[in-house]
Scaffold this active site. Structure first.
Site, PDB file in Angstrom:
ATOM      1  N   GLU A 157     -15.767   0.263  12.053  1.00 57.76           N
ATOM      2  CA  GLU A 157     -15.454   1.041  10.855  1.00 57.76           C
ATOM      3  C   GLU A 157     -16.522   0.939   9.772  1.00 57.76           C
ATOM      4  OE1 GLU A 157     -11.272   1.058   9.754  1.00 57.76           O
ATOM      5  OE2 GLU A 157     -10.756   0.211  11.698  1.00 57.76           O
ATOM      6  N   HIS A 192       0.851  -1.191   0.000  1.00 56.52           N
ATOM      7  CA  HIS A 192       0.000   0.000   0.000  1.00 56.52           C
ATOM      8  C   HIS A 192       0.887   1.241   0.000  1.00 56.52           C
ATOM      9  CE1 HIS A 192      -3.028   2.880   1.252  1.00 56.52           C
ATOM     10  NE2 HIS A 192      -3.969   1.953   1.170  1.00 56.52           N
ATOM     11  N   HIS A 200      -5.528  -7.651   1.858  1.00 54.62           N
ATOM     12  CA  HIS A 200      -4.607  -6.806   2.605  1.00 54.62           C
ATOM     13  C   HIS A 200      -4.016  -7.651   3.714  1.00 54.62           C
ATOM     14  CE1 HIS A 200      -6.365  -2.579   1.578  1.00 54.62           C
ATOM     15  NE2 HIS A 200      -5.464  -2.970   0.705  1.00 54.62           N
ATOM     16  N   GLU A 219      -0.199  -4.023   4.193  1.00 61.36           N
ATOM     17  CA  GLU A 219      -0.772  -2.757   4.626  1.00 61.36           C
ATOM     18  C   GLU A 219      -0.391  -2.515   6.078  1.00 61.36           C
ATOM     19  OE1 GLU A 219      -4.993  -0.734   3.824  1.00 61.36           O
ATOM     20  OE2 GLU A 219      -5.116  -2.321   5.300  1.00 61.36           O
ATOM     21  N   GLU A 275     -13.970  -4.438   0.499  1.00 63.76           N
ATOM     22  CA  GLU A 275     -13.120  -4.789   1.638  1.00 63.76           C
ATOM     23  C   GLU A 275     -13.945  -4.654   2.913  1.00 63.76           C
ATOM     24  OE1 GLU A 275      -9.823  -2.138   2.292  1.00 63.76           O
ATOM     25  OE2 GLU A 275      -9.014  -3.358   3.943  1.00 63.76           O
TER      26      GLU A 275
HETATM   27 MN    MN Z   1      -7.178  -2.752   4.493  1.00 63.69          MN
END
Ligand code: MN
Length: 311
Positions: free
Chosen positions: A170, A23, A226, A261, A164
């Site tokens: 979140e 990333h 990720h 990431e 994702e």
């Molecule tokens: Mn991620």
């Protein structure tokens, strides 16, 4: 005609069974010409085949044409990512908010096409924020409707859209691979068959029974990962079962990217730091973390008997 879900690559990543990606946010906080050069050249030097570039929004960002030139010079492939936010959310019944989210998604597809990338992933289905209530069927339906439109446009550019899923703090919409798989199936029923499931190991670690269980739930929809440690710092130093994950992926037939990431407040912007809660400085040298992560993952892949060469 069914769509080939595997992301096509054109340079170094095309030759890898599971190309290693990184990333850009591990390297830099923006996409200014100097930052872009540092991130792309650093990624190539650290042994990666692929770089994930968040959609640049600043006026002084490196142009898509110059970005392509840097990618060609280094032999790296690229994918594109974004996270919708509380001001640009499609997981809503508010038409203005939804329109801003849809515009950002469409712009991300345009950027991907402009740099020759075939994947736009991230938190593309809702805001990346702590919601105060559960998702409603109406907000979910709006997200599905917007994504079906965006996926149709993306399909014309051979771009895949990635969902994702993230932890409960979140997003309130997609927190597990099973939920995301069901959501993707609802999109496919509307003709949006270019949508991939994207697992982030940090989020999966919070919400799933195990990483192999998440890989199994994702099934053939899995198109991107990720790799992020349990504490979001240097991979290999937390509680995640990397060998178990690599074996589950190898055994499942997954042959897509593995993108590292990790974010440090020593690198990211204050806004990103605050958005993801990166309060502690777990590392401060991107080049060192990038090289160390590539070595760690290379060893994990080499150790997997399911990926051993047969000749
Ligand atoms: Mn991620």
């Amino acid at each position: 005609m069914s769509f080939d879900l595997r992301i096509p690559f054109h340079r170094a990543a095309a030759d890898s069974v599971m190309p290693l990606g990184i990333h850009a946010g591990l390297w830099v906080a923006d996409w200014s010409p100097a930052s872009a050069r540092s991130a792309i050249e650093g990624s190539a030097a650290a042994g990666y085949q692929l770089i994930e570039i968040p959609v640049p929004d600043a006026a002084d960002s490196l142009s898509p044409q110059e970005t392509v030139r840097l990618l060609e010079d280094t032999g790296l492939d690229a994918v594109v990512s974004l996270a919708l936010d509380a001001g640009s959310d499609i997981n809503t019944v508010d038409p203005e908010l939804s329109a801003r989210g849809e515009a950002r998604l469409r712009r991300a597809v345009e950027f991907a096409e402009a740099i020759g990338a075939n994947y736009v992933g991230g938190v593309t289905y809702s805001a990346m924020t702590k919601y105060a209530q559960p998702a409603t069927e109406a907000s979910r339906e709006n997200s599905l409707a917007v994504l079906a439109r965006v996926a149709e446009v993306a399909r014309q550019s051979d771009v895949r859209i990635g969902l994702e899923y993230v932890n409960r703090y979140e997003s309130n919409l997609l927190n597990t691979a099973a939920q995301t798989a069901a959501f993707i199936d609802r999109l496919a029923a509307r003709g949006a068959d270019n949508v991939l499931l994207h697992i982030d190991t940090y989020h999966a670690n919070s919400e799933e029974l195990s990483l192999p269980a998440a890989v199994e739930d994702a099934g053939a929809r899995l198109g991107y990962l990720h790799l992020s440690e349990s504490h979001r710092g240097r991979i290999g130093t937390g509680t995640l079962d990397w060998a178990g994950l690599v074996n589950a992926l190898a055994g499942s037939g997954y042959r897509g990217p593995l993108t590292v990431e990790s974010f440090s407040p020593a690198v990211v912007s204050p806004a990103t730091r605050d958005q993801i809660g990166a309060w502690r400085t777990l590392w401060s040298d991107p080049a060192e973390v990038a090289a160390d992560s590539a070595r760690f993952l290379g060893a994990q892949l080499a150790a997997s008997t399911l990926l051993a060469p047969t000749t």
